[in-house]
Scaffold this motif. Structure first.
Motif, PDB file in Angstrom:
ATOM      1  N   VAL A  53       0.830  -1.209   0.000  1.00 57.85           N
ATOM      2  CA  VAL A  53       0.000   0.000   0.000  1.00 57.85           C
ATOM      3  C   VAL A  53       0.863   1.258   0.000  1.00 57.85           C
ATOM      4  O   VAL A  53       0.589   2.222  -0.730  1.00 57.85           O
ATOM      5  CB  VAL A  53      -0.965   0.008   1.200  1.00 57.85           C
ATOM      6  CG1 VAL A  53      -1.757   1.311   1.233  1.00 57.85           C
ATOM      7  CG2 VAL A  53      -1.911  -1.168   1.125  1.00 57.85           C
ATOM      8  N   VAL A  54       1.914   1.231   0.793  1.00 55.24           N
ATOM      9  CA  VAL A  54       2.799   2.392   0.840  1.00 55.24           C
ATOM     10  C   VAL A  54       3.461   2.618  -0.513  1.00 55.24           C
ATOM     11  O   VAL A  54       3.484   3.734  -1.045  1.00 55.24           O
ATOM     12  CB  VAL A  54       3.871   2.208   1.926  1.00 55.24           C
ATOM     13  CG1 VAL A  54       4.927   3.299   1.816  1.00 55.24           C
ATOM     14  CG2 VAL A  54       3.235   2.221   3.305  1.00 55.24           C
ATOM     15  N   LEU A  55       3.990   1.548  -1.064  1.00 49.98           N
ATOM     16  CA  LEU A  55       4.692   1.648  -2.345  1.00 49.98           C
ATOM     17  C   LEU A  55       3.781   2.221  -3.424  1.00 49.98           C
ATOM     18  O   LEU A  55       4.154   3.142  -4.155  1.00 49.98           O
ATOM     19  CB  LEU A  55       5.160   0.254  -2.759  1.00 49.98           C
ATOM     20  CG  LEU A  55       6.507   0.172  -3.460  1.00 49.98           C
ATOM     21  CD1 LEU A  55       7.604   0.715  -2.575  1.00 49.98           C
ATOM     22  CD2 LEU A  55       6.801  -1.259  -3.852  1.00 49.98           C
ATOM     23  N   LEU A  56       2.593   1.692  -3.516  1.00 52.10           N
ATOM     24  CA  LEU A  56       1.694   2.105  -4.586  1.00 52.10           C
ATOM     25  C   LEU A  56       1.184   3.531  -4.415  1.00 52.10           C
ATOM     26  O   LEU A  56       0.930   4.221  -5.397  1.00 52.10           O
ATOM     27  CB  LEU A  56       0.489   1.155  -4.661  1.00 52.10           C
ATOM     28  CG  LEU A  56       0.456   0.218  -5.862  1.00 52.10           C
ATOM     29  CD1 LEU A  56       1.728  -0.583  -5.921  1.00 52.10           C
ATOM     30  CD2 LEU A  56      -0.750  -0.686  -5.794  1.00 52.10           C
ATOM     31  N   ASN A  57       1.030   3.949  -3.180  1.00 52.06           N
ATOM     32  CA  ASN A  57       0.369   5.222  -2.979  1.00 52.06           C
ATOM     33  C   ASN A  57       1.277   6.364  -2.547  1.00 52.06           C
ATOM     34  O   ASN A  57       0.922   7.521  -2.710  1.00 52.06           O
ATOM     35  CB  ASN A  57      -0.750   5.071  -1.941  1.00 52.06           C
ATOM     36  CG  ASN A  57      -1.881   4.220  -2.459  1.00 52.06           C
ATOM     37  OD1 ASN A  57      -2.597   4.629  -3.354  1.00 52.06           O
ATOM     38  ND2 ASN A  57      -2.017   3.021  -1.918  1.00 52.06           N
ATOM     39  N   GLU A  58       2.428   6.018  -1.989  1.00 51.49           N
ATOM     40  CA  GLU A  58       3.286   7.110  -1.530  1.00 51.49           C
ATOM     41  C   GLU A  58       4.655   7.114  -2.178  1.00 51.49           C
ATOM     42  O   GLU A  58       5.199   8.171  -2.454  1.00 51.49           O
ATOM     43  CB  GLU A  58       3.426   7.062  -0.006  1.00 51.49           C
ATOM     44  CG  GLU A  58       2.165   7.567   0.688  1.00 51.49           C
ATOM     45  CD  GLU A  58       2.245   7.471   2.200  1.00 51.49           C
ATOM     46  OE1 GLU A  58       3.187   6.844   2.714  1.00 51.49           O
ATOM     47  OE2 GLU A  58       1.342   8.015   2.866  1.00 51.49           O
TER      48      GLU A  58
ATOM     49  N   LEU B 106      -4.764  -8.943  -3.156  1.00 53.20           N
ATOM     50  CA  LEU B 106      -4.247  -7.993  -4.138  1.00 53.20           C
ATOM     51  C   LEU B 106      -5.311  -7.011  -4.587  1.00 53.20           C
ATOM     52  O   LEU B 106      -5.034  -5.831  -4.823  1.00 53.20           O
ATOM     53  CB  LEU B 106      -3.692  -8.745  -5.346  1.00 53.20           C
ATOM     54  CG  LEU B 106      -2.259  -9.215  -5.183  1.00 53.20           C
ATOM     55  CD1 LEU B 106      -1.835 -10.124  -6.323  1.00 53.20           C
ATOM     56  CD2 LEU B 106      -1.351  -7.993  -5.101  1.00 53.20           C
ATOM     57  N   GLY B 107      -6.531  -7.489  -4.719  1.00 57.17           N
ATOM     58  CA  GLY B 107      -7.612  -6.591  -5.099  1.00 57.17           C
ATOM     59  C   GLY B 107      -7.765  -5.463  -4.098  1.00 57.17           C
ATOM     60  O   GLY B 107      -7.795  -4.292  -4.472  1.00 57.17           O
ATOM     61  N   SER B 108      -7.827  -5.805  -2.838  1.00 54.36           N
ATOM     62  CA  SER B 108      -7.956  -4.774  -1.804  1.00 54.36           C
ATOM     63  C   SER B 108      -6.809  -3.777  -1.895  1.00 54.36           C
ATOM     64  O   SER B 108      -7.016  -2.566  -1.858  1.00 54.36           O
ATOM     65  CB  SER B 108      -7.944  -5.409  -0.415  1.00 54.36           C
ATOM     66  OG  SER B 108      -9.093  -6.200  -0.232  1.00 54.36           O
ATOM     67  N   LEU B 109      -5.604  -4.299  -2.042  1.00 56.47           N
ATOM     68  CA  LEU B 109      -4.431  -3.430  -2.024  1.00 56.47           C
ATOM     69  C   LEU B 109      -4.365  -2.543  -3.260  1.00 56.47           C
ATOM     70  O   LEU B 109      -4.179  -1.334  -3.164  1.00 56.47           O
ATOM     71  CB  LEU B 109      -3.156  -4.282  -1.946  1.00 56.47           C
ATOM     72  CG  LEU B 109      -3.084  -5.274  -0.775  1.00 56.47           C
ATOM     73  CD1 LEU B 109      -1.697  -5.894  -0.701  1.00 56.47           C
ATOM     74  CD2 LEU B 109      -3.446  -4.597   0.537  1.00 56.47           C
ATOM     75  N   ASN B 110      -4.528  -3.136  -4.423  1.00 53.05           N
ATOM     76  CA  ASN B 110      -4.416  -2.354  -5.652  1.00 53.05           C
ATOM     77  C   ASN B 110      -5.524  -1.314  -5.769  1.00 53.05           C
ATOM     78  O   ASN B 110      -5.323  -0.244  -6.321  1.00 53.05           O
ATOM     79  CB  ASN B 110      -4.455  -3.282  -6.861  1.00 53.05           C
ATOM     80  CG  ASN B 110      -3.180  -4.083  -7.012  1.00 53.05           C
ATOM     81  OD1 ASN B 110      -2.110  -3.647  -6.590  1.00 53.05           O
ATOM     82  ND2 ASN B 110      -3.287  -5.257  -7.608  1.00 53.05           N
ATOM     83  N   TRP B 111      -6.664  -1.676  -5.249  1.00 57.29           N
ATOM     84  CA  TRP B 111      -7.806  -0.772  -5.348  1.00 57.29           C
ATOM     85  C   TRP B 111      -7.569   0.544  -4.609  1.00 57.29           C
ATOM     86  O   TRP B 111      -8.178   1.571  -4.908  1.00 57.29           O
ATOM     87  CB  TRP B 111      -9.058  -1.455  -4.827  1.00 57.29           C
ATOM     88  CG  TRP B 111     -10.335  -0.774  -5.187  1.00 57.29           C
ATOM     89  CD1 TRP B 111     -11.168  -0.104  -4.339  1.00 57.29           C
ATOM     90  CD2 TRP B 111     -10.926  -0.671  -6.484  1.00 57.29           C
ATOM     91  NE1 TRP B 111     -12.239   0.389  -5.035  1.00 57.29           N
ATOM     92  CE2 TRP B 111     -12.112   0.063  -6.355  1.00 57.29           C
ATOM     93  CE3 TRP B 111     -10.555  -1.139  -7.748  1.00 57.29           C
ATOM     94  CZ2 TRP B 111     -12.939   0.349  -7.436  1.00 57.29           C
ATOM     95  CZ3 TRP B 111     -11.373  -0.863  -8.826  1.00 57.29           C
ATOM     96  CH2 TRP B 111     -12.543  -0.126  -8.662  1.00 57.29           C
ATOM     97  N   THR B 112      -6.665   0.525  -3.654  1.00 58.33           N
ATOM     98  CA  THR B 112      -6.417   1.743  -2.868  1.00 58.33           C
ATOM     99  C   THR B 112      -6.010   2.918  -3.750  1.00 58.33           C
ATOM    100  O   THR B 112      -6.323   4.056  -3.440  1.00 58.33           O
ATOM    101  CB  THR B 112      -5.312   1.524  -1.817  1.00 58.33           C
ATOM    102  OG1 THR B 112      -4.123   1.048  -2.465  1.00 58.33           O
ATOM    103  CG2 THR B 112      -5.753   0.533  -0.763  1.00 58.33           C
ATOM    104  N   VAL B 113      -5.325   2.621  -4.862  1.00 58.68           N
ATOM    105  CA  VAL B 113      -4.885   3.749  -5.691  1.00 58.68           C
ATOM    106  C   VAL B 113      -6.070   4.493  -6.296  1.00 58.68           C
ATOM    107  O   VAL B 113      -5.917   5.620  -6.774  1.00 58.68           O
ATOM    108  CB  VAL B 113      -3.946   3.314  -6.841  1.00 58.68           C
ATOM    109  CG1 VAL B 113      -2.804   2.480  -6.313  1.00 58.68           C
ATOM    110  CG2 VAL B 113      -4.702   2.568  -7.909  1.00 58.68           C
TER     111      VAL B 113
END
Lengths: 218, 218
Positions: free
Chosen positions: B109-114, B173-180
């Motif tokens: 989550v950190v990597l994808l969003n920050e 992965l769905g939960s995590l990727n969806w955060t973006v």
DNA sequence: ACTTGATTTGAACCATCGTTCAAAAGGTAC
DNA sequence: GTACCTTTTGAACGATGGTTCAAATCAAGT
């Protein structure tokens, strides 16, 4: 000069036997568009391909829709209407919130991957602007609120353990929406099987426990 | 005529103090592109905007990248490299699989969003074709395999309850990727807070239990 | 200073795509 | 069969966006 109003395309997807020819055609286009969007991806598919899918010519699309964005907006609205129906259905269920949640989860996966063909469009609100965007986002917010409602009812009754309903809802929605990225019609699991497995996992969690309580109802 | 080979852009994101000027510029472009992709959306952002972000002119981009697709592919590869590092890091952790999983979840989550600015691109493999697509998908498959590895190790040790590792991984992965799609930098939760909350939920599940075991380690 | 290669510019080319529109074709009621 | 509205056609316009390229500029090394 017909000029169908934007407020057409009734929410209940039940077929009126006597829909005007124009409305039927409109829905045909909608379905074709959804199909193409799904196959080729939203931006990769042009108006000509959508028209081609129906064996008609480009210009004809503009007799039914003002522009591409309106077409896309209608696709999304259609898909969202299905989800809202599902949410109402789940909430009306005479069952505890955890079962309502399962119903919604399974229904969501089925709807997005097997029933509503326009589902993929549902993932791309960014492509919309102005009034359409707001309308779609409002509908989506309503849907999310329904999920939170189930979660909070469950928490109130001591059946569900929910710290932050908003966050929990987004986690769930992520799992469900993401399925459209990898679901294959010819795969070895049906959408409802996947939905049920997801519901199991979301409800039970991954941590193993001493007493392995597989299901607590039935 | 330099013509940087496609095998450049070293995996470890640690900065070599003596990278060639050309490679540094290439990475600058990559970052700018990622930023623009993220803001405007993939297809909405043209080469001219990417060039503009760096105050350079369009044609110059083609000195470093053969075409837009190559640029996009490099963005995705960059992002995936970060995730693969994370997965290695998690697996190398001297801790039980459930903690490894938490590490991976939060990091993702950190990597994808920050951190990785090109993360959004990571969600659009459909835009790639041919060799690039295969290469990216292979890397993604490797990443997913790492997750399954953690899950299966956990199951073997009796720490995790996993029916179908592939399915469980996709749900996560769905939960995590969806955060973006919904994360906001100015929101009230940081990426790592969200990641930890997700890890809680994914591990514990939503069903309330008599013995409310909040955490089982520490 | 001069040469050589790396980098950047500026402008243009070309395909594609959304969109428009006048004219043709279809269908229906009189 | 004729008039009238609906639907479809076919072709074009204009804009945008990816791409190319020759010429200009920059950075060293000698």
């Amino acid at each position: 000069m017909v000029q169908i109003k934007s407020s057409d395309l009734p929410d209940p997807s039940g077929d009126r036997p006597e829909e005007s020819r124009s409305l039927r055609r409109k829905r045909e286009i909608l379905d074709a568009a959804s199909r193409v969007f799904r196959q080729r991806g939203l931006h990769a598919s042009g108006m000509r391909e959508i028209a081609g899918e129906l064996g008609m010519h480009v210009g004809n699309l503009y007799y039914y829709f003002r522009n591409k964005e309106e077409l896309l907006a209608f696709c999304q609205e259609d898909s969202l209407s299905g989800l809202l129906n599902l949410a109402r259905e789940a909430l009306a269920l005479d069952a505890p919130p955890d079962r309502q949640l399962r119903h919604l989860i399974v229904g969501h996966v089925v709807l997005l991957n097997e029933e509503t063909p326009g589902s993929l469009a549902h993932l791309e609100v960014e492509a919309l602007t102005g009034e359409w965007r707001e309308k779609i986002m409002a509908k989506r917010e309503t849907y999310e609120a329904s999920i939170r409602q189930i979660l909070e009812a469950g928490a109130r009754q001591g059946l569900l353990q929910v710290d932050d309903a908003r966050l929990a809802a987004m986690a769930i929605l992520g799992s469900l929406n993401w399925t459209v990225k990898w679901f294959r019609r010819d795969g070895d699991m049906s959408a409802s099987e996947i939905g049920n497995a997801f519901a199991d996992q979301i409800l039970s969690g991954l941590s193993a426990r001493e007493a392995n309580l597989r299901r607590q109802s039935s």
